[in-house]
Each structure stands twice: as C-alpha cells, then as structure tokens.
Design a protein around this motif. Structure first.
Motif, PDB file in Angstrom:
ATOM      1  N   PHE A  27      25.774 -21.111  15.244  1.00 10.46           N
ATOM      2  CA  PHE A  27      24.949 -20.193  16.027  1.00 10.46           C
ATOM      3  C   PHE A  27      24.671 -18.914  15.251  1.00 10.46           C
ATOM      4  CE2 PHE A  27      26.082 -22.943  19.545  1.00 10.46           C
ATOM      5  CZ  PHE A  27      24.950 -22.885  20.345  1.00 10.46           C
ATOM      6  N   PHE A  28      25.626 -18.469  14.435  1.00 12.49           N
ATOM      7  CA  PHE A  28      25.389 -17.289  13.615  1.00 12.49           C
ATOM      8  C   PHE A  28      24.219 -17.537  12.656  1.00 12.49           C
ATOM      9  CE2 PHE A  28      25.956 -14.962   9.658  1.00 12.49           C
ATOM     10  CZ  PHE A  28      26.075 -13.661  10.115  1.00 12.49           C
ATOM     11  N   THR A  29      24.222 -18.683  12.006  1.00 10.91           N
ATOM     12  CA  THR A  29      23.139 -19.027  11.077  1.00 10.91           C
ATOM     13  C   THR A  29      21.812 -19.151  11.808  1.00 10.91           C
ATOM     14  OG1 THR A  29      24.724 -20.227   9.687  1.00 10.91           O
ATOM     15  CG2 THR A  29      22.378 -20.688   9.353  1.00 10.91           C
ATOM     16  N   MET A  34      16.543 -16.752  13.026  1.00  8.47           N
ATOM     17  CA  MET A  34      15.545 -16.342  14.009  1.00  8.47           C
ATOM     18  C   MET A  34      15.229 -14.857  13.882  1.00  8.47           C
ATOM     19  SD  MET A  34      16.947 -18.496  17.306  1.00  8.47           S
ATOM     20  CE  MET A  34      15.700 -17.877  18.431  1.00  8.47           C
ATOM     21  N   TYR A  35      16.257 -14.050  13.652  1.00  6.38           N
ATOM     22  CA  TYR A  35      16.041 -12.610  13.533  1.00  6.38           C
ATOM     23  C   TYR A  35      15.246 -12.276  12.274  1.00  6.38           C
ATOM     24  CZ  TYR A  35      17.037  -7.657  12.850  1.00  6.38           C
ATOM     25  OH  TYR A  35      16.922  -6.308  12.624  1.00  6.38           O
ATOM     26  N   LEU A  36      15.619 -12.881  11.154  1.00  6.21           N
ATOM     27  CA  LEU A  36      14.898 -12.622   9.907  1.00  6.21           C
ATOM     28  C   LEU A  36      13.445 -13.079  10.004  1.00  6.21           C
ATOM     29  CD1 LEU A  36      17.583 -13.593   7.233  1.00  6.21           C
ATOM     30  CD2 LEU A  36      16.873 -11.303   7.940  1.00  6.21           C
ATOM     31  N   THR A  37      13.225 -14.215  10.663  1.00  6.87           N
ATOM     32  CA  THR A  37      11.855 -14.708  10.846  1.00  6.87           C
ATOM     33  C   THR A  37      11.053 -13.745  11.717  1.00  6.87           C
ATOM     34  OG1 THR A  37      12.623 -16.999  10.689  1.00  6.87           O
ATOM     35  CG2 THR A  37      10.446 -16.637  11.663  1.00  6.87           C
ATOM     36  N   THR A  38      11.687 -13.224  12.761  1.00  4.87           N
ATOM     37  CA  THR A  38      11.020 -12.263  13.638  1.00  4.87           C
ATOM     38  C   THR A  38      10.626 -11.012  12.875  1.00  4.87           C
ATOM     39  OG1 THR A  38      12.246 -13.055  15.572  1.00  4.87           O
ATOM     40  CG2 THR A  38      11.277 -10.853  15.713  1.00  4.87           C
ATOM     41  N   VAL A  39      11.571 -10.468  12.118  1.00  6.34           N
ATOM     42  CA  VAL A  39      11.312  -9.222  11.392  1.00  6.34           C
ATOM     43  C   VAL A  39      10.271  -9.436  10.298  1.00  6.34           C
ATOM     44  CG1 VAL A  39      12.324  -7.476   9.881  1.00  6.34           C
ATOM     45  CG2 VAL A  39      13.576  -8.255  11.901  1.00  6.34           C
ATOM     46  N   LEU A  40      10.456 -10.464   9.475  1.00  3.98           N
ATOM     47  CA  LEU A  40       9.534 -10.694   8.359  1.00  3.98           C
ATOM     48  C   LEU A  40       8.150 -11.091   8.850  1.00  3.98           C
ATOM     49  CD1 LEU A  40      11.909 -12.587   5.878  1.00  3.98           C
ATOM     50  CD2 LEU A  40      11.190 -10.187   5.814  1.00  3.98           C
ATOM     51  N   ALA A  67       3.653  -6.108  17.238  1.00  2.00           N
ATOM     52  CA  ALA A  67       4.548  -6.564  16.172  1.00  2.00           C
ATOM     53  C   ALA A  67       5.675  -5.551  15.949  1.00  2.00           C
ATOM     54  CB  ALA A  67       3.760  -6.778  14.884  1.00  2.00           C
ATOM     55  N   PHE A  68       5.336  -4.270  15.931  1.00  2.00           N
ATOM     56  CA  PHE A  68       6.366  -3.232  15.774  1.00  2.00           C
ATOM     57  C   PHE A  68       7.344  -3.254  16.941  1.00  2.00           C
ATOM     58  CE2 PHE A  68       7.781   1.069  16.932  1.00  2.00           C
ATOM     59  CZ  PHE A  68       8.518   1.392  15.797  1.00  2.00           C
ATOM     60  N   THR A  69       6.817  -3.432  18.146  1.00  3.68           N
ATOM     61  CA  THR A  69       7.673  -3.478  19.333  1.00  3.68           C
ATOM     62  C   THR A  69       8.615  -4.666  19.286  1.00  3.68           C
ATOM     63  OG1 THR A  69       5.932  -2.405  20.633  1.00  3.68           O
ATOM     64  CG2 THR A  69       7.669  -3.552  21.850  1.00  3.68           C
ATOM     65  N   ASP A  70       8.117  -5.823  18.827  1.00  2.00           N
ATOM     66  CA  ASP A  70       8.962  -7.014  18.747  1.00  2.00           C
ATOM     67  C   ASP A  70      10.077  -6.837  17.724  1.00  2.00           C
ATOM     68  OD1 ASP A  70       7.650  -8.425  20.716  1.00  2.00           O
ATOM     69  OD2 ASP A  70       6.233  -9.345  19.346  1.00  2.00           O
ATOM     70  N   ILE A  71       9.764  -6.204  16.599  1.00  4.97           N
ATOM     71  CA  ILE A  71      10.806  -5.922  15.598  1.00  4.97           C
ATOM     72  C   ILE A  71      11.879  -5.019  16.213  1.00  4.97           C
ATOM     73  CG2 ILE A  71      11.299  -4.742  13.426  1.00  4.97           C
ATOM     74  CD1 ILE A  71       8.544  -5.597  12.447  1.00  4.97           C
TER      75      ILE A  71
END
Length: 312
Positions: A27-29, A34-40, A67-71
């Motif tokens: 789950f950590f991976t 998911m977080y890195l994909t969201t930010v990038l 996009a800024f709000t989602d990050i």
C-alpha cells in the motif's frame, strides 16, 4: 493521552488505513505512485498551459487552478499518510492537526467551486459559442477564481474557529489517516450541535449551490447537443460531458458520504474509503479526465518535446 487539563490536548494519534502489517509495503508503494502521478501530472498541465500561448483561454485558465488545487489537496494529507504507514509513531500535534484540517477543507472547497466554474465555462462555450469571448472576459475569469478563494477561505476559517472552541477530554485517537472535521468532532466532549448545524446549513449551501450549477450547466449542454444536426458533434459533446460528470459524481458522492451522511458517532471503514477517494483518487483522476485526454494538451506537449529535442 497527554493533557494539561481536562480540555487541553497536545497531540492526536492517527490510526491510518485499516491495513494489515504484511500489506503495508504494497500500500505504501501504491499510494506513493498515486501521489507522484498526481503531482507530476498536474504540474505538467500547469507548465504546458503557461508555455503554450494557444492554451491561454478561460477553460485552461480554470484548469491550471484546478491542477494547483489538486496538488495542494493531495499534499495536505498523503505525505503524512505515507510517513505513518512506515513509521511506528502516528502522532500529530494539536496545532498540526488543526492546520491540516483547515487546508484540507480549504482546498476541498476550492475543488468544489472550480468544478462549477468549469461547468459554466463549458456551458457558455457550447450553448453560446458566438458570445463566448464577450461573456468569458478576462475580468470575469479572475473574479470567479478570486471569489472561489475568498468564499473557501471564509468557509475553512469558520469551521476551524468553531472547532478550536471545543474541548477534547476523552480520547485523542482519530480513526482516519488525516485530521478531518468529522473525526475531530467525534472526539470532542463538548456540545457539537452548533458545529453540526453549520455543517448542514453553511456547508450544505456551499455543497448544493455549486452542484446545482454543475448539473444545470450539463443539462443545458445536453439539451443543446440533442438539437445539434451533426451526429459527430453530439457524440463528442456527450463523451466529454460523460468524463467530466464521472469526476463530479465521484467527488460529490464521497463528500456527501463523509460530511452529510456520517453519523458523527462511530467511524467506520466506509468513511475511510470515502476519504481515500475524496483526498487521493479524485485529484489523481482529474489530470487524465480533464486534460491529458484533451487534444490541445497533447499538441502542446508535442510542441514542448519537439523544442527540447531541438536544443539537444
């Protein structure tokens, strides 16, 4: 629980996700990816909109703010969740918890308003294409975004000020992976009737009005598409609206489950799952549904890649 007196709490304990120890690394991976994909993904959208002059239109102006709000929404909760998955100590300070709740409510509210603004923009573009430039003026676009920030800041500040008036003297264990409003109210030993009233009135109003705007805009878009003589245009319009409405239903459905249909008494795994969809999945989906499937964004990306290759 450490306390100075019967009403002072120095820290809270975040129980996090109901994950078995042997599944923590998986789950950590998953959530890190998911977080890195969201930010990038969202950073890429902002960058492309800034670099390509063809994307300097109202629709992409609103997309850049979304996009800024989602990050920001993901960054408020996910990094702390990832730390807690790996660490044995799941504590968060009282001030840190209140701050996390404030910014989560703020950016969640901004997502709400921006979805409504973007729906209105699409309504004007499809239903009144000849007047689009005159209606969606630069001044109006800035006003809509500024008004969204103002109302959301007031909304988040109101709930925060009401929350810090409460006493926490029973338990400091939060049955969630971040400090959200509902789990914090569950821990209070004070009378939370005023907080609940504000959630169902002021919060409900800020929930229903943007949702009504979104649904009304898409209903009018649908009526206009039905009158269109071109089958190709009809299919394209409904394909676009269908993708947007998927995010709308996911966003508003999880918000309703979290804040309006919650019992305020007992947290459950269903509430945590709703929080995951609201805080993690929706910001992840928005880049793909609103932008990365968009032909203009793809063309802008191709232009940027071509320019980079030319400098090599």
């Amino acid at each position: 629980m450490r306390k100075e007196n019967q009403s002072t709490v120095f820290e809270f304990l975040l129980l996090g996700l109901p994950i078995r120890p042997e599944h923590q690394n998986v789950f950590f991976t998953l959530f890190l990816a998911m977080y890195l994909t969201t930010v990038l993904g969202n950073l890429l959208i902002i960058l492309l909109i800034r670099l390509d002059s063809h994307l300097h239109t109202p629709m992409y102006f609103f997309l850049s703010h979304l996009a800024f709000t989602d990050i920001s929404l993901s960054s408020v909760t996910v990094p702390k969740m990832l730390m807690n998955i790996q660490a044995q100590q799941h504590s968060i300070s009282y001030k840190g918890c209140i701050s996390q709740m404030y910014f989560f409510v703020l950016f969640g509210c901004l997502d709400n308003f921006l979805l409504a603004v973007m729906a209105y923009d699409r309504y004007v573009a499809i239903c009144h294409p000849l007047h689009y430039i005159t209606i969606m003026r630069e001044e109006l676009c800035f006003f809509l975004v500024a008004a969204s920030w103002f109302f959301c800041c007031v909304h988040a500040l109101l709930h925060t000020l009401l929350l810090i008036q409460l006493s926490f003297c029973a338990s400091n264990i939060i049955h969630n992976f971040f400090c959200d409003l509902t789990p914090l109210l569950e821990l209070s030993c004070s009378d939370i009737s005023l907080n609940k009233l504000v959630i169902f009135t002021e919060g409900g109003l800020l929930f229903i009005l943007p949702l009504s705007s979104v649904m009304g805009s898409y209903i009018l878009i649908g009526c206009t598409a039905l009158k269109a003589p071109s089958t190709k245009r009809f299919i394209k319009t409904f394909s676009t609206c269908g993708s947007h409405l998927l995010v709308v239903f996911l966003y508003y459905g999880t918000v309703a489950c979290e804040y309006f249909f919650s019992s305020f008494q007992n947290s459950s795994d269903k509430d945590i799952v709703a929080s995951v969809f609201y805080a993690v999945v929706t910001p992840l989906m928005n880049p793909f549904i609103y932008s990365l499937r968009n032909r203009d964004i793809k063309q802008a990306l191709e232009i940027v890649v071509t320019r980079i290759n030319c400098f090599k």
